[in-house]
Design a protein around this motif. Sequence first.
Motif, mmCIF file in Angstrom:
data_model
loop_
_atom_site.group_PDB
_atom_site.id
_atom_site.type_symbol
_atom_site.label_atom_id
_atom_site.label_comp_id
_atom_site.label_asym_id
_atom_site.label_seq_id
_atom_site.Cartn_x
_atom_site.Cartn_y
_atom_site.Cartn_z
ATOM 1 N N ARG A 1 10.934 -3.715 9.609
ATOM 2 C CA ARG A 1 9.641 -3.842 9.314
ATOM 3 C C ARG A 1 8.750 -3.580 10.299
ATOM 4 N NH1 ARG A 1 12.007 -6.769 4.809
ATOM 5 N NH2 ARG A 1 10.711 -8.815 4.844
ATOM 6 N N ALA A 2 8.798 -4.875 11.097
ATOM 7 C CA ALA A 2 7.788 -5.392 11.963
ATOM 8 C C ALA A 2 7.777 -4.044 13.181
ATOM 9 C CB ALA A 2 7.944 -6.661 12.450
ATOM 10 N N TRP A 3 9.183 -3.508 13.375
ATOM 11 C CA TRP A 3 9.352 -2.483 14.721
ATOM 12 C C TRP A 3 8.310 -1.346 14.193
ATOM 13 C CZ3 TRP A 3 8.874 -2.417 19.561
ATOM 14 C CH2 TRP A 3 9.541 -1.366 20.266
ATOM 15 N N HIS A 4 8.549 -0.651 12.537
ATOM 16 C CA HIS A 4 8.256 0.457 12.117
ATOM 17 C C HIS A 4 6.709 0.061 12.653
ATOM 18 C CE1 HIS A 4 8.089 3.655 9.371
ATOM 19 N NE2 HIS A 4 7.366 3.267 8.667
ATOM 20 N N VAL A 5 5.985 -1.323 12.069
ATOM 21 C CA VAL A 5 4.574 -1.171 11.089
ATOM 22 C C VAL A 5 3.759 -1.031 12.670
ATOM 23 C CG1 VAL A 5 2.686 -2.522 10.637
ATOM 24 C CG2 VAL A 5 4.744 -2.358 9.012
ATOM 25 N N LEU A 6 4.986 -1.592 13.879
ATOM 26 C CA LEU A 6 3.988 -1.903 14.855
ATOM 27 C C LEU A 6 3.712 -0.304 15.597
ATOM 28 C CD1 LEU A 6 2.556 -3.062 17.470
ATOM 29 C CD2 LEU A 6 5.082 -3.857 18.572
ATOM 30 N N THR A 7 5.384 0.624 15.121
ATOM 31 C CA THR A 7 5.515 1.936 15.790
ATOM 32 C C THR A 7 5.600 3.355 15.560
ATOM 33 O OG1 THR A 7 7.794 1.579 16.364
ATOM 34 C CG2 THR A 7 6.584 0.627 17.615
ATOM 35 N N ALA A 8 5.988 2.886 14.221
ATOM 36 C CA ALA A 8 5.867 4.073 12.795
ATOM 37 C C ALA A 8 5.081 4.289 11.990
ATOM 38 C CB ALA A 8 7.285 4.736 13.282
ATOM 39 N N ALA A 9 4.275 3.145 11.798
ATOM 40 C CA ALA A 9 3.502 3.891 10.786
ATOM 41 C C ALA A 9 2.929 4.785 9.991
ATOM 42 C CB ALA A 9 2.827 1.966 10.551
ATOM 43 N N ASP A 10 2.386 4.690 9.141
ATOM 44 C CA ASP A 10 1.527 5.954 9.150
ATOM 45 C C ASP A 10 0.052 5.676 9.461
ATOM 46 O OD1 ASP A 10 1.219 8.515 7.824
ATOM 47 O OD2 ASP A 10 -0.794 7.210 6.277
ATOM 48 N N PRO A 11 -0.953 6.304 10.445
ATOM 49 C CA PRO A 11 -1.405 5.506 10.994
ATOM 50 C C PRO A 11 -2.954 5.742 9.937
ATOM 51 C CG PRO A 11 -1.239 7.415 12.107
ATOM 52 C CD PRO A 11 0.029 7.270 10.994
ATOM 53 N N ASP A 12 -2.868 6.483 8.910
ATOM 54 C CA ASP A 12 -3.440 6.052 8.157
ATOM 55 C C ASP A 12 -4.198 5.112 7.154
ATOM 56 O OD1 ASP A 12 -5.800 8.764 8.684
ATOM 57 O OD2 ASP A 12 -4.286 9.945 7.619
ATOM 58 N N ILE A 13 -2.533 5.141 6.954
ATOM 59 C CA ILE A 13 -2.008 3.374 5.632
ATOM 60 C C ILE A 13 -2.017 2.532 6.244
ATOM 61 C CG2 ILE A 13 -0.142 2.862 4.180
ATOM 62 C CD1 ILE A 13 0.365 5.614 3.833
ATOM 63 N N ARG B 1 0.808 -0.979 0.257
ATOM 64 C CA ARG B 1 0.038 0.436 -0.115
ATOM 65 C C ARG B 1 0.679 1.203 -0.107
ATOM 66 N NH1 ARG B 1 -5.729 -0.641 0.696
ATOM 67 N NH2 ARG B 1 -6.714 -2.978 1.004
ATOM 68 N N VAL B 2 1.777 1.494 0.600
ATOM 69 C CA VAL B 2 2.685 2.379 1.007
ATOM 70 C C VAL B 2 3.580 2.601 -0.169
ATOM 71 C CG1 VAL B 2 4.712 3.189 1.887
ATOM 72 C CG2 VAL B 2 3.523 1.969 3.185
ATOM 73 N N GLU B 3 4.118 1.742 -1.359
ATOM 74 C CA GLU B 3 4.530 1.977 -2.290
ATOM 75 C C GLU B 3 3.295 2.270 -3.714
ATOM 76 O OE1 GLU B 3 7.497 -0.721 -5.788
ATOM 77 O OE2 GLU B 3 6.042 -1.966 -4.217
ATOM 78 N N ALA B 4 2.148 1.789 -3.155
ATOM 79 C CA ALA B 4 1.416 1.741 -4.440
ATOM 80 C C ALA B 4 1.157 3.504 -4.151
ATOM 81 C CB ALA B 4 0.082 1.325 -4.233
ATOM 82 N N HIS B 5 0.611 4.111 -3.201
ATOM 83 C CA HIS B 5 0.450 5.258 -2.605
ATOM 84 C C HIS B 5 1.157 6.585 -3.050
ATOM 85 C CE1 HIS B 5 -3.397 5.476 -0.096
ATOM 86 N NE2 HIS B 5 -2.974 4.650 0.195
ATOM 87 N N LEU B 6 3.278 5.951 -2.811
ATOM 88 C CA LEU B 6 4.576 6.455 -3.817
ATOM 89 C C LEU B 6 4.181 6.611 -4.720
ATOM 90 C CD1 LEU B 6 7.506 7.913 -2.617
ATOM 91 C CD2 LEU B 6 7.634 5.308 -2.926
ATOM 92 N N MET B 7 3.609 5.828 -5.848
ATOM 93 C CA MET B 7 3.856 5.746 -7.389
ATOM 94 C C MET B 7 2.882 7.195 -7.592
ATOM 95 S SD MET B 7 4.851 1.897 -7.947
ATOM 96 C CE MET B 7 3.401 1.344 -9.100
ATOM 97 N N GLU B 8 1.390 6.563 -6.729
ATOM 98 C CA GLU B 8 0.350 7.734 -6.998
ATOM 99 C C GLU B 8 1.044 8.796 -6.976
ATOM 100 O OE1 GLU B 8 -3.596 8.175 -5.744
ATOM 101 O OE2 GLU B 8 -3.598 6.813 -5.119
ATOM 102 N N ALA B 9 1.344 9.172 -5.736
ATOM 103 C CA ALA B 9 1.606 10.684 -5.458
ATOM 104 C C ALA B 9 2.955 11.466 -6.598
ATOM 105 C CB ALA B 9 2.151 11.103 -3.983
ATOM 106 N N GLN B 10 4.026 10.660 -6.613
ATOM 107 C CA GLN B 10 4.967 10.538 -7.691
ATOM 108 C C GLN B 10 4.185 10.946 -9.158
ATOM 109 O OE1 GLN B 10 7.338 7.405 -7.081
ATOM 110 N NE2 GLN B 10 8.828 8.593 -6.013
ATOM 111 N N GLN B 11 2.881 10.326 -9.261
ATOM 112 C CA GLN B 11 2.888 10.163 -11.141
ATOM 113 C C GLN B 11 2.172 12.057 -10.709
ATOM 114 O OE1 GLN B 11 3.315 8.367 -13.823
ATOM 115 N NE2 GLN B 11 1.521 10.200 -14.195
#
Length: 174
Positions: A104-116, A31-41
């Motif tokens: 990756r696991a720690w990031h998703v648990l603690t610092a991930a974008d809440p909306d995503i 999802r992050v990658e898809a949002h990033l590609m859309e934002a870059q576009q």
Amino acid sequence: MLRSYVRLVLFTAGLLIGVQIPGFISDYGKRVEAHLMEAQQNLRGYSDTAQRFFNGDVQALIQHYRSSDDPVFRTDANNISNLLSRTQMLDREWQALQGPWYTRAWHVLTAADPDIRNETWNGYTWQVLLSPQVIGWGLICALLFSLVIESFVLFIDWVFVGRHHVRPVNRDSR
């Protein structure tokens, strides 16, 4: 005997929960990658304009729009700035997901974008993937889940019942 079955059920529940973790992390990354590609576009046209007139500096393009007398250009400056901020945030998020599994696991648990993360959770479908990493997650979670629940039950038994499950010694067996 019932206690053994309860242990098996707890272990199985922990296993099934544990195998979901890598799948969720993977879905979050996609999802992050898809949002990033859309934002870059969405930012691409402005980046091209900045490349032609401001040596690729999108911030200079934003400043040019902000200093315009035209209110449409000033409004567009805010829109471009928001697009640029979103793209930069998503790029940082994507970079954070390029490390080893534990980061990756720690990031998703603690610092991930809440909306995503919420978007991923709402669209997540439970799955059982069979890869060594997923099996490892499942076994570790199953053992921890079983250990925590059984320790909690034994602690409650010890505190409230106040007895230990000790078998009487048979003295006639000499």
